[in-house]
Design an enzyme around this catalytic site. Structure first.
Site, PDB file in Angstrom:
ATOM      1  N   ASN A 162       0.883  -0.881   0.385  1.00 39.34           N
ATOM      2  CA  ASN A 162      -0.296   0.065  -0.126  1.00 39.34           C
ATOM      3  C   ASN A 162       0.970   0.917  -0.322  1.00 39.34           C
ATOM      4  O   ASN A 162       1.622   1.545   0.833  1.00 39.34           O
ATOM      5  CB  ASN A 162      -1.092   0.352   1.052  1.00 39.34           C
ATOM      6  CG  ASN A 162      -1.633  -1.271   0.946  1.00 39.34           C
ATOM      7  OD1 ASN A 162      -2.810  -1.204   0.604  1.00 39.34           O
ATOM      8  ND2 ASN A 162      -1.626  -1.941   2.000  1.00 39.34           N
ATOM      9  N   GLU A 163       1.122   1.729  -1.619  1.00 41.33           N
ATOM     10  CA  GLU A 163       2.141   2.911  -1.100  1.00 41.33           C
ATOM     11  C   GLU A 163       1.507   3.833  -1.036  1.00 41.33           C
ATOM     12  O   GLU A 163      -0.255   4.452  -0.739  1.00 41.33           O
ATOM     13  CB  GLU A 163       2.679   2.964  -3.009  1.00 41.33           C
ATOM     14  CG  GLU A 163       3.625   2.242  -3.573  1.00 41.33           C
ATOM     15  CD  GLU A 163       5.111   1.903  -3.220  1.00 41.33           C
ATOM     16  OE1 GLU A 163       5.039   2.064  -2.291  1.00 41.33           O
ATOM     17  OE2 GLU A 163       5.522   0.675  -3.551  1.00 41.33           O
ATOM     18  N   PRO A 164       2.235   5.234  -0.601  1.00 38.42           N
ATOM     19  CA  PRO A 164       2.334   6.752  -0.565  1.00 38.42           C
ATOM     20  C   PRO A 164       0.792   7.069  -0.896  1.00 38.42           C
ATOM     21  O   PRO A 164       0.667   7.044  -2.140  1.00 38.42           O
ATOM     22  CB  PRO A 164       3.172   7.612  -0.316  1.00 38.42           C
ATOM     23  CG  PRO A 164       3.596   7.039  -0.045  1.00 38.42           C
ATOM     24  CD  PRO A 164       3.976   5.639  -0.490  1.00 38.42           C
TER      25      PRO A 164
END
Ligand code: F6R
Length: 639
Positions: A162-164
């Site tokens: 879950n990337e920024p």
């Protein structure tokens, strides 16, 4: 074994966080918790549903769980596990697949039934991924949800992938990977960014947060900034790990290095009562001066009182006294004579005046760390007449590009032809290497010939630096420590031979000074192993007579610098000396213009070194000391 600072809650910290001496001790505590959960579930006749992570952080936890399985009868028969993520696309048997990782690091070594572990499927056609993800979540729900979720954290704050930008209610899905995530993964893909998949399937944030218990692991300095943001900052999609502030039963487990940016470590006087002996005063005053952007000698009583340092002031009476004391301490760290100044009063200098000609060993983990990290000091030691030896601890052969190796082999063949040297063997080596490299698969180890060639390329560059700085080539010692020679990024553990090689060199040279890389933030841990081997060697010889006259200085590698309050020797450089060092670094041509293990920092090594050395000089200047162009910094290690 646990760090004593565990009176929770701790001021400013919004997620319970435990700091351990090192990842090994920390991992033990996590493994103990997981094992207790598995056992209590088994006792109640229930399954234990675990969410598991891959990456370097959980490896030590898995190793401990395997040990508990083997030695303490811990059974995984009632465990059902769901991994966080998998690259997309990815074949399960590829070396980089998380499927393979989990089998190698845990599943193949314990008694978990094959049908009990689930990992997102990187082989699905894209149109089936969404359904697969829904089903993945449904399976977890049908089992009553995750009892325990283990997490690592990305340098950008990602959890799972879950990337920024990921939302708190995001579901399991296909995700585009951040550039920084891909750059950090290049090491696993032969150092080539284009080979790192652009996407991954990841468990969503909402599923992670629905776990009954979440434990996040972080090791090393490079995680320190993002950990402090997550623990002390606000909840933000810019750092998805900060969502764990909303979880009622989350715990961060970090080692000392990953804790360095937390307020309780960085500015402990703002968090609790501190012991104001020696080093803490220097730390507080330099920190106050830098945060107020005021030179030390201009700090006032009011500055101390307004910034949580009234306690310190009360002990010493006046800001004036404290200021002068810390200013002098800093002043005394600066020297242009890293080997000591002959015939000078050395009571306030970092190094001894005697003997005026010293024998020095610079240990360089890779063939270029000497010049990158302490090139200015190296040059001064030589110019000031000391007998300087450099010990290159590893061959550095995995960090040379394939075409570079081919170019050099081709050179030998051409050279032989030109000068009428008949060498069919060289031609065979060239043909074999050419064939091997043309057909080399992403995950394949280099053949022995190719590895050797890559090693001598780096050795040649190191020798060129030594000639450039001005030491005889016999003073360059190539130790080729065996732990490094696995041909892969994964290194073997440090062994007896590794330590003995260093003992032998120390015995031979009987140095007055040893310089070593005290760098814990190296991306693939080689520096740390090299340092451990030096410490082990010193431990063995420290009782010898000559060692009573030997000082050990630690420098930092290309990734980080000592805290300003920690520095015990700062060696200034003029603009010309900075240039000279740059040319010394240029001798390492195989490491220029896009290196194999770039990491997420796109600067070249000479740029990193210069910016860091200039940064140190700027800090001294901001604290009110003289303005230098650049400075190299050292900490003394007392044994
Ligand atoms: C791995 C995962 C990632 C890693 C993170 C840290 O399954 O989901 O979030 O935990 O990238 O990786 P390491 O531990 O290698 O620093």
């Amino acid at each position: 074994m646990e760090n004593l600072q565990v009176k929770e809650p701790i001021a400013y910290e919004k997620i319970p966080t435990r700091i351990y001496q090192d990842p090994k001790q920390a991992s033990k505590s996590v493994a103990v918790e997981i094992a207790a959960l598995i056992r209590s579930k088994a006792k109640a006749g229930q399954n234990c549903v675990l969410g598991l992570a891959t990456g370097s952080s959980p490896k030590t936890v898995y190793a401990e769980l395997i040990r508990m399985h083997r030695e303490e009868g811990l059974s995984f028969k009632n465990v059902i596990s769901f991994n966080l993520d998998e690259y997309y696309p990815m074949e399960p048997d590829a070396v980089q697949s998380y499927w393979r990782f989990m089998k190698e690091q845990l599943f193949d070594h314990v008694d978990i039934p094959k049908e009990n572990y689930f990992i997102p499927d990187g082989t699905l056609p894209q149109e089936l991924v969404a359904d697969f993800c829904k089903e993945y979540e449904r399976k977890i729900d049908n089992l009553g949800g995750l009892d325990f979720q283990l997490l690592g954290i990305g340098g950008n704050g990602h959890i799972g992938f879950n990337e920024p930008g990921s939302l708190i209610n995001s579901k399991t899905r296909l995700m585009m990977l951040d550039h920084s995530t891909r750059a950090a993964a290049t090491m696993d893909f032969g150092g080539e960014l284009p080979k790192v998949p652009k996407k991954a399937i990841t468990m969503g944030v909402s599923k992670i947060l629905s776990a009954k218990r979440v434990v996040l692991l972080a090791w090393g300095e490079r995680k320190a900034g993002v950990i402090a943001e997550a623990v002390e900052g606000s909840v933000t999609e810019h750092n998805p790990s900060s969502y764990l502030q909303t979880h009622p039963n989350a715990l961060f487990i970090v080692d000392n290095a990953a804790a360095t940016e937390l307020k309780r470590v960085k500015t402990p006087w703002l968090v609790e009562d501190v012991d104001w002996s020696g080093p803490m005063v220097k730390k507080a005053v330099t920190s106050l001066s830098l945060s107020l952007q005021k030179p030390i000698l201009k700090l006032t009583n009011k500055d101390y009182n307004d910034n949580g340092l009234s306690d310190l002031l009360a002990r010493h009476g006046q800001a004036y006294e404290i200021n002068i004391d810390v200013f002098n301490q800093l002043q005394h760290t600066i020297t242009g004579w890293p080997g000591g100044k002959p015939n000078a009063d050395d009571s306030n200098r970092p190094e001894r005046a005697q003997p005026d000609k010293k024998r020095c060993i610079i240990f360089s983990p890779h063939p270029d760390d000497d010049i990158i990290s302490m090139g200015g000091t190296f040059q001064r030691l030589v110019d000031q007449g000391h007998e300087v030896h450099v010990a290159y601890q590893t061959s550095g052969n995995i960090a040379v590009a394939d075409d570079e190796a081919l170019r050099f082999i081709d050179f030998v063949v051409d050279y032989n032809q030109q000068f009428g040297i008949s060498s069919p063997q060289a031609e065979v080596i060239f043909e074999n290497a050419k064939k091997f490299l043309q057909n080399k698969k992403d995950s394949e180890l280099d053949s022995e010939d190719v590895r050797y060639v890559k090693g001598i390329i780096r050795r040649g560059e190191a020798k060129a630096t030594c000639r450039f700085v001005g030491i005889p080539v016999e003073n360059a010692h190539f130790l080729n420590m065996p732990f490094y020679e696995t041909g892969t990024v994964q290194k073997a553990p440090i062994g007896e031979r590794d330590v003995q090689i260093i003992v032998d060199l120390i015995e031979e040279i009987k140095p007055h000074q040893i310089y070593a890389a005290g760098d814990l933030a190296d991306p693939h841990g080689t520096h740390k192993v090299c340092l451990d081997a030096i410490f082990a060697a010193v431990e063995r010889v420290k009782h010898k007579d000559y060692m009573s006259d030997c000082w050990l200085w630690l420098y930092r590698g290309a990734w980080a610098e000592w805290g300003i309050h920690e520095i015990e020797m700062a060696v200034p450089m003029s603009p010309d000396q900075v240039l000279q060092k740059r040319f010394g670094i240029f001798k390492h041509q195989s490491q220029k213009d896009g290196v194999v293990f770039q990491g997420s920092d796109s600067r070249e090594f000479w740029q990193r070194a210069e910016e860091r050395n200039q940064g140190t000089a700027e800090l001294y200047n901001k604290l009110g000391l003289a303005e230098y162009e650049a400075m190299e910094a050292f900490v003394r290690w007392k044994f």
